[in-house]
Design an enzyme around this catalytic site. Structure first.
Site, mmCIF file in Angstrom:
data_model
loop_
_atom_site.group_PDB
_atom_site.id
_atom_site.type_symbol
_atom_site.label_atom_id
_atom_site.label_comp_id
_atom_site.label_asym_id
_atom_site.label_seq_id
_atom_site.Cartn_x
_atom_site.Cartn_y
_atom_site.Cartn_z
ATOM 1 C CG ASP A 68 -10.827 17.591 30.649
ATOM 2 O OD1 ASP A 68 -11.583 17.358 29.682
ATOM 3 O OD2 ASP A 68 -9.669 18.032 30.514
ATOM 4 C CG HIS B 141 -20.478 14.569 27.026
ATOM 5 N ND1 HIS B 141 -19.357 15.050 27.666
ATOM 6 C CD2 HIS B 141 -20.365 14.978 25.731
ATOM 7 C CE1 HIS B 141 -18.607 15.714 26.789
ATOM 8 N NE2 HIS B 141 -19.195 15.672 25.617
ATOM 9 C CG LEU C 28 -24.272 20.179 48.358
ATOM 10 C CD1 LEU C 28 -22.858 20.708 48.551
ATOM 11 C CD2 LEU C 28 -24.213 18.727 47.851
HETATM 12 C C1 FPP Z 1 -15.181 17.695 29.463
HETATM 13 O O1 FPP Z 1 -14.871 16.484 28.853
HETATM 14 C C2 FPP Z 1 -16.569 17.716 29.889
HETATM 15 C C3 FPP Z 1 -17.506 18.585 29.425
HETATM 16 C C4 FPP Z 1 -17.208 19.619 28.427
HETATM 17 C C5 FPP Z 1 -18.896 18.529 29.871
HETATM 18 C C6 FPP Z 1 -19.163 18.064 31.263
HETATM 19 C C7 FPP Z 1 -20.513 17.484 31.277
HETATM 20 C C8 FPP Z 1 -20.928 16.458 32.032
HETATM 21 C C9 FPP Z 1 -20.063 15.843 33.049
HETATM 22 C C10 FPP Z 1 -22.271 15.826 31.882
HETATM 23 C C11 FPP Z 1 -23.459 16.670 32.156
HETATM 24 C C12 FPP Z 1 -23.334 17.627 33.256
HETATM 25 C C13 FPP Z 1 -24.233 17.751 34.266
HETATM 26 C C14 FPP Z 1 -24.051 18.814 35.300
HETATM 27 C C15 FPP Z 1 -25.394 16.878 34.409
HETATM 28 P P1 FPP Z 1 -14.377 16.510 27.348
HETATM 29 O O2 FPP Z 1 -15.528 16.236 26.480
HETATM 30 O O3 FPP Z 1 -13.667 17.792 27.050
HETATM 31 O O4 FPP Z 1 -13.389 15.307 27.329
HETATM 32 P P2 FPP Z 1 -12.101 15.142 26.411
HETATM 33 O O5 FPP Z 1 -11.138 16.212 26.826
HETATM 34 O O6 FPP Z 1 -11.627 13.763 26.755
HETATM 35 O O7 FPP Z 1 -12.538 15.275 25.002
#
Ligand code: FPP
Length: 253
Positions: free
Chosen positions: A23, A40, A134
């Site tokens: 997150d 992201h 893994l």
């Molecule tokens: C939450 O941060 C994150 C996500 C909804 C997406 C997670 C995706 C990645 C880490 C990148 C791609 C994944 C892979 C497996 C290659 P948020 O956007 O909710 O952050 P915020 O709460 O600060 O808005």
């Protein structure tokens, strides 16, 4: 692979399964005046770093909450960007996964993914299926409640077909009907960005999981932060609802 500094860890008491709610990508970008998508992208680099560190540590299972059932409601541009990041990640990491004996499995409703992403994911799953060092569970279009609903339906169909007695629906039967079938429950859940919520992640599987919340945002979560989470895990005393003079091994369930 470069060595990882494990001097602060007891290597005989590592978790066997680490689950992560990644997150804070949006906030990381916002703090820098960048678009959420940039966050992201940096988050993808943390995914690579944590997969590699998990492999180096010899932890056999890692589950990453990459996209929830609720995330489909985000703006189309952001959903598209996340899908394309996932596709690119799989394409660029596949050789490294093969070299490191990493197996990819998908957990969630992959039928909802765009064809190009699903095909890349299926290809990665197929290509890595015999790797054993893994197992990385990519939780995509995943929701804990949906997982339980699917399990209930699956078991209900077995009962209706006369293949299963109601009395035989026990904890093992439910575990075996979830998206994580065959994967042990997580010993450690890491959530970044300071949020104290489960957010519809592994609702059943987290029953006895140690929860570690860090203020670090996911794009900043790298090897040192991971080692700190593992150190904290090793300081915890896991009782599994029992009393202390009835010890159970830390990794046991
Ligand atoms: C939450 O941060 C994150 C996500 C909804 C997406 C997670 C995706 C990645 C880490 C990148 C791609 C994944 C892979 C497996 C290659 P948020 O956007 O909710 O952050 P915020 O709460 O600060 O808005």
């Amino acid at each position: 692979m470069a060595e990882i500094d494990t001097s602060s860890l007891d290597m005989s008491r590592l978790p066997q399964h680490v689950a992560v709610i990644m997150d804070g990508n949006g906030r990381w970008a916002q703090q820098r005046g960048m678009s959420r998508v940039e966050g992201h992208k940096r988050g993808k680099d943390s995914v690579r770093a944590i997969v590699e560190a998990t492999r180096k540590l010899g932890i056999p299972y890692l589950s990453l909450f990459a996209f929830s059932t609720e995330n489909w409601a985000r703006p189309r541009r952001e959903v598209n960007a996340l899908m394309s990041l996932l596709r690119r990640y799989l394409r660029t990491e596949i050789e490294r996964m093969m070299n490191n004996e990493v197996r990819v499995v998908a957990i969630g409703d992959t039928a909802r993914l765009p064809d190009s992403v699903r095909e890349e994911l299926e290809a990665a799953i197929e290509r890595t299926r015999d790797n054993r060092r893994l197992t990385v569970g990519l939780c995509v279009s995943y929701g804990g409640r949906e997982d339980l609903v699917n399990a209930a339906r699956m078991l209900g169909r077995e009962v209706a077909a006369g293949r299963l007695a109601v009395e035989d629906i026990d904890e093992a039967a439910i575990s075996d009907s979830l998206g994580t079938a065959g994967i042990p429950d997580p010993d450690l859940l890491i959530r970044t960005s300071g949020e104290m919520r489960i957010s519809n992640f592994f609702l059943w599987q987290l029953a006895y999981t140690e929860i570690f919340v860090t203020d670090a945002l996911w794009p900043d979560f790298r090897e040192p932060e991971y080692v700190a989470a593992l150190e904290e895990f090793q300081r915890r005393v896991r009782r599994f609802g029992r009393v202390l003079d009835e010890p159970r091994r830390q990794a046991a369930h």
